[in-house]
Design a protein around this motif. Sequence first.
Motif, PDB file in Angstrom:
ATOM      1  N   PHE A 245       8.711   7.053   5.261  1.00 19.61           N
ATOM      2  CA  PHE A 245       9.875   7.907   5.499  1.00 19.61           C
ATOM      3  C   PHE A 245       9.617   9.311   4.956  1.00 19.61           C
ATOM      4  O   PHE A 245       9.248   9.457   3.787  1.00 19.61           O
ATOM      5  N   PRO A 246       9.857  10.353   5.767  1.00 21.01           N
ATOM      6  CA  PRO A 246       9.576  11.721   5.326  1.00 21.01           C
ATOM      7  C   PRO A 246      10.653  12.327   4.435  1.00 21.01           C
ATOM      8  O   PRO A 246      10.438  13.375   3.828  1.00 21.01           O
ATOM      9  N   SER A 247      11.821  11.701   4.339  1.00 22.53           N
ATOM     10  CA  SER A 247      12.940  12.277   3.582  1.00 22.53           C
ATOM     11  C   SER A 247      13.979  11.213   3.297  1.00 22.53           C
ATOM     12  O   SER A 247      13.962  10.129   3.894  1.00 22.53           O
ATOM     13  N   LYS A 248      14.911  11.549   2.404  1.00 21.89           N
ATOM     14  CA  LYS A 248      15.998  10.594   2.160  1.00 21.89           C
ATOM     15  C   LYS A 248      16.910  10.503   3.383  1.00 21.89           C
ATOM     16  O   LYS A 248      17.498   9.461   3.648  1.00 21.89           O
ATOM     17  N   GLU A 249      17.001  11.603   4.157  1.00 19.43           N
ATOM     18  CA  GLU A 249      17.800  11.549   5.381  1.00 19.43           C
ATOM     19  C   GLU A 249      17.251  10.511   6.355  1.00 19.43           C
ATOM     20  O   GLU A 249      18.005   9.810   7.034  1.00 19.43           O
ATOM     21  N   ALA A 250      15.914  10.401   6.421  1.00 18.41           N
ATOM     22  CA  ALA A 250      15.301   9.394   7.290  1.00 18.41           C
ATOM     23  C   ALA A 250      15.657   7.983   6.827  1.00 18.41           C
ATOM     24  O   ALA A 250      15.876   7.077   7.644  1.00 18.41           O
ATOM     25  N   LEU A 251      15.735   7.802   5.519  1.00 16.00           N
ATOM     26  CA  LEU A 251      16.136   6.502   4.977  1.00 16.00           C
ATOM     27  C   LEU A 251      17.596   6.200   5.282  1.00 16.00           C
ATOM     28  O   LEU A 251      17.951   5.074   5.624  1.00 16.00           O
ATOM     29  N   VAL A 252      18.450   7.212   5.183  1.00 15.67           N
ATOM     30  CA  VAL A 252      19.864   7.012   5.512  1.00 15.67           C
ATOM     31  C   VAL A 252      20.012   6.630   6.981  1.00 15.67           C
ATOM     32  O   VAL A 252      20.799   5.740   7.328  1.00 15.67           O
ATOM     33  N   VAL A 253      19.240   7.278   7.843  1.00 14.08           N
ATOM     34  CA  VAL A 253      19.270   6.933   9.266  1.00 14.08           C
ATOM     35  C   VAL A 253      18.835   5.483   9.472  1.00 14.08           C
ATOM     36  O   VAL A 253      19.426   4.749  10.266  1.00 14.08           O
ATOM     37  N   ALA A 254      17.806   5.047   8.740  1.00 16.82           N
ATOM     38  CA  ALA A 254      17.352   3.656   8.842  1.00 16.82           C
ATOM     39  C   ALA A 254      18.454   2.696   8.409  1.00 16.82           C
ATOM     40  O   ALA A 254      18.641   1.635   9.023  1.00 16.82           O
TER      41      ALA A 254
ATOM     42  N   MET B 135      21.691   3.356   8.601  1.00 15.00           N
ATOM     43  CA  MET B 135      22.681   3.422   9.681  1.00 15.00           C
ATOM     44  C   MET B 135      22.295   2.523  10.842  1.00 15.00           C
ATOM     45  O   MET B 135      23.129   1.790  11.385  1.00 15.00           O
ATOM     46  N   GLU B 136      21.020   2.586  11.219  1.00 16.21           N
ATOM     47  CA  GLU B 136      20.564   1.815  12.377  1.00 16.21           C
ATOM     48  C   GLU B 136      20.643   0.318  12.104  1.00 16.21           C
ATOM     49  O   GLU B 136      21.043  -0.461  12.979  1.00 16.21           O
ATOM     50  N   ARG B 137      20.283  -0.094  10.888  1.00 12.93           N
ATOM     51  CA  ARG B 137      20.378  -1.510  10.546  1.00 12.93           C
ATOM     52  C   ARG B 137      21.833  -1.972  10.545  1.00 12.93           C
ATOM     53  O   ARG B 137      22.172  -3.033  11.102  1.00 12.93           O
ATOM     54  N   HIS B 138      22.714  -1.180   9.932  1.00 16.99           N
ATOM     55  CA  HIS B 138      24.131  -1.526   9.859  1.00 16.99           C
ATOM     56  C   HIS B 138      24.742  -1.573  11.263  1.00 16.99           C
ATOM     57  O   HIS B 138      25.480  -2.507  11.605  1.00 16.99           O
ATOM     58  N   SER B 139      24.420  -0.575  12.090  1.00 13.92           N
ATOM     59  CA  SER B 139      24.954  -0.534  13.452  1.00 13.92           C
ATOM     60  C   SER B 139      24.480  -1.724  14.268  1.00 13.92           C
ATOM     61  O   SER B 139      25.242  -2.271  15.081  1.00 13.92           O
ATOM     62  N   SER B 140      23.237  -2.138  14.066  1.00 19.18           N
ATOM     63  CA  SER B 140      22.711  -3.293  14.794  1.00 19.18           C
ATOM     64  C   SER B 140      23.481  -4.554  14.441  1.00 19.18           C
ATOM     65  O   SER B 140      23.769  -5.389  15.316  1.00 19.18           O
ATOM     66  N   GLU B 141      23.837  -4.708  13.159  1.00 17.57           N
ATOM     67  CA  GLU B 141      24.617  -5.867  12.733  1.00 17.57           C
ATOM     68  C   GLU B 141      25.997  -5.862  13.393  1.00 17.57           C
ATOM     69  O   GLU B 141      26.466  -6.897  13.890  1.00 17.57           O
ATOM     70  N   LEU B 142      26.635  -4.686  13.414  1.00 18.66           N
ATOM     71  CA  LEU B 142      27.973  -4.591  14.007  1.00 18.66           C
ATOM     72  C   LEU B 142      27.917  -4.805  15.516  1.00 18.66           C
ATOM     73  O   LEU B 142      28.794  -5.459  16.098  1.00 18.66           O
TER      74      LEU B 142
ATOM     75  N   PRO C 222      32.156  -2.754   3.710  1.00 22.51           N
ATOM     76  CA  PRO C 222      33.008  -1.619   4.072  1.00 22.51           C
ATOM     77  C   PRO C 222      32.716  -0.344   3.292  1.00 22.51           C
ATOM     78  O   PRO C 222      32.852   0.758   3.837  1.00 22.51           O
ATOM     79  N   LYS C 223      32.306  -0.457   2.027  1.00 24.88           N
ATOM     80  CA  LYS C 223      31.978   0.747   1.267  1.00 24.88           C
ATOM     81  C   LYS C 223      30.779   1.466   1.875  1.00 24.88           C
ATOM     82  O   LYS C 223      30.759   2.695   1.990  1.00 24.88           O
ATOM     83  N   LEU C 224      29.785   0.687   2.290  1.00 22.34           N
ATOM     84  CA  LEU C 224      28.624   1.283   2.951  1.00 22.34           C
ATOM     85  C   LEU C 224      29.047   1.896   4.281  1.00 22.34           C
ATOM     86  O   LEU C 224      28.616   3.008   4.624  1.00 22.34           O
TER      87      LEU C 224
ATOM     88  N   GLU D  86      30.613   9.060   6.845  1.00 17.34           N
ATOM     89  CA  GLU D  86      30.672  10.418   6.301  1.00 17.34           C
ATOM     90  C   GLU D  86      29.365  11.173   6.508  1.00 17.34           C
ATOM     91  O   GLU D  86      29.355  12.404   6.590  1.00 17.34           O
ATOM     92  N   GLN D  87      28.247  10.450   6.586  1.00 15.83           N
ATOM     93  CA  GLN D  87      26.932  11.085   6.658  1.00 15.83           C
ATOM     94  C   GLN D  87      26.435  11.311   8.081  1.00 15.83           C
ATOM     95  O   GLN D  87      25.384  11.938   8.266  1.00 15.83           O
ATOM     96  N   ILE D  88      27.153  10.835   9.085  1.00 17.73           N
ATOM     97  CA  ILE D  88      26.685  10.984  10.463  1.00 17.73           C
ATOM     98  C   ILE D  88      26.422  12.447  10.825  1.00 17.73           C
ATOM     99  O   ILE D  88      25.354  12.779  11.363  1.00 17.73           O
ATOM    100  N   PRO D  89      27.343  13.395  10.531  1.00 16.65           N
ATOM    101  CA  PRO D  89      27.045  14.792  10.877  1.00 16.65           C
ATOM    102  C   PRO D  89      25.823  15.332  10.130  1.00 16.65           C
ATOM    103  O   PRO D  89      25.035  16.086  10.688  1.00 16.65           O
ATOM    104  N   ARG D  90      25.646  14.942   8.886  1.00 15.22           N
ATOM    105  CA  ARG D  90      24.545  15.458   8.074  1.00 15.22           C
ATOM    106  C   ARG D  90      23.183  15.021   8.619  1.00 15.22           C
ATOM    107  O   ARG D  90      22.201  15.742   8.529  1.00 15.22           O
ATOM    108  N   THR D  91      23.128  13.815   9.170  1.00 12.72           N
ATOM    109  CA  THR D  91      21.855  13.291   9.667  1.00 12.72           C
ATOM    110  C   THR D  91      21.645  13.574  11.147  1.00 12.72           C
ATOM    111  O   THR D  91      20.572  13.280  11.686  1.00 12.72           O
TER     112      THR D  91
END
Length: 207
Positions: free
Chosen positions: A61-70, A72-79, A114-116, A122-127
């Motif tokens: 991962f090149p940045s913490k933003e890339a980790l946050v995206v990862a 997001m993608e895992r959480h979205s896949s579960e939902l 739910p906390k995650l 909140e982080q969607i616009p930032r990433t």
Amino acid sequence: MARKPLTQPRKQAAQARSRATVDALIEATARILVKEGFDKASTNRIAAKAGVSVGSLYQYFPSKEALVVAVMERHSSELMALTRDALADAATLPVAQAVRRLVTTAVHAHGVDPKLHRVLAEQIPRTGRLANTERFNAEIYNMFFAYLEAHRDELRPLDLELAAFVCVTSIEALTHNAVLHHAERFAEARFAPLIDEATRLIVGYLQ
């Protein structure tokens, strides 16, 4: 102008050991986001919590933003998996039962960490991952539209495209706000009345 952070992984984990490292990094990122928030997260902190070196982190991962995206993608896949299963199971059900199934699934989906979920929203616009959310919503909309088309004889005369939009948006807004922002009001035992009322609202609109 600030440079846009890199959010694509550097490489994919192919070996079991590499996948375990990536999973540990994603899990560590999720837990730090929930406990400390995005601003206090750092690649050094994430690596330490995952039990790997920061050098190993940067291999993937090149940045913490890339980790946050990862995360997001895992959480979205579960939902999305929950929602797909619900709509598949509801395909042959009458409208009232199908809507109840979808509302119930939406409540449960928003209740998955739910906390995650709140932090990630909140982080969607930032990433810059709004497009991913829109694709997720579009898939749910298309699935529900297909259901309405198949059950047109149970519905009042409707523009089905508009009806699918109204229903999916209403269910998402109701369950998102109830679970993420009013959890103290809607304790577990009180989600049943919420499901009842949301189902009545949507079925009344459709029929």
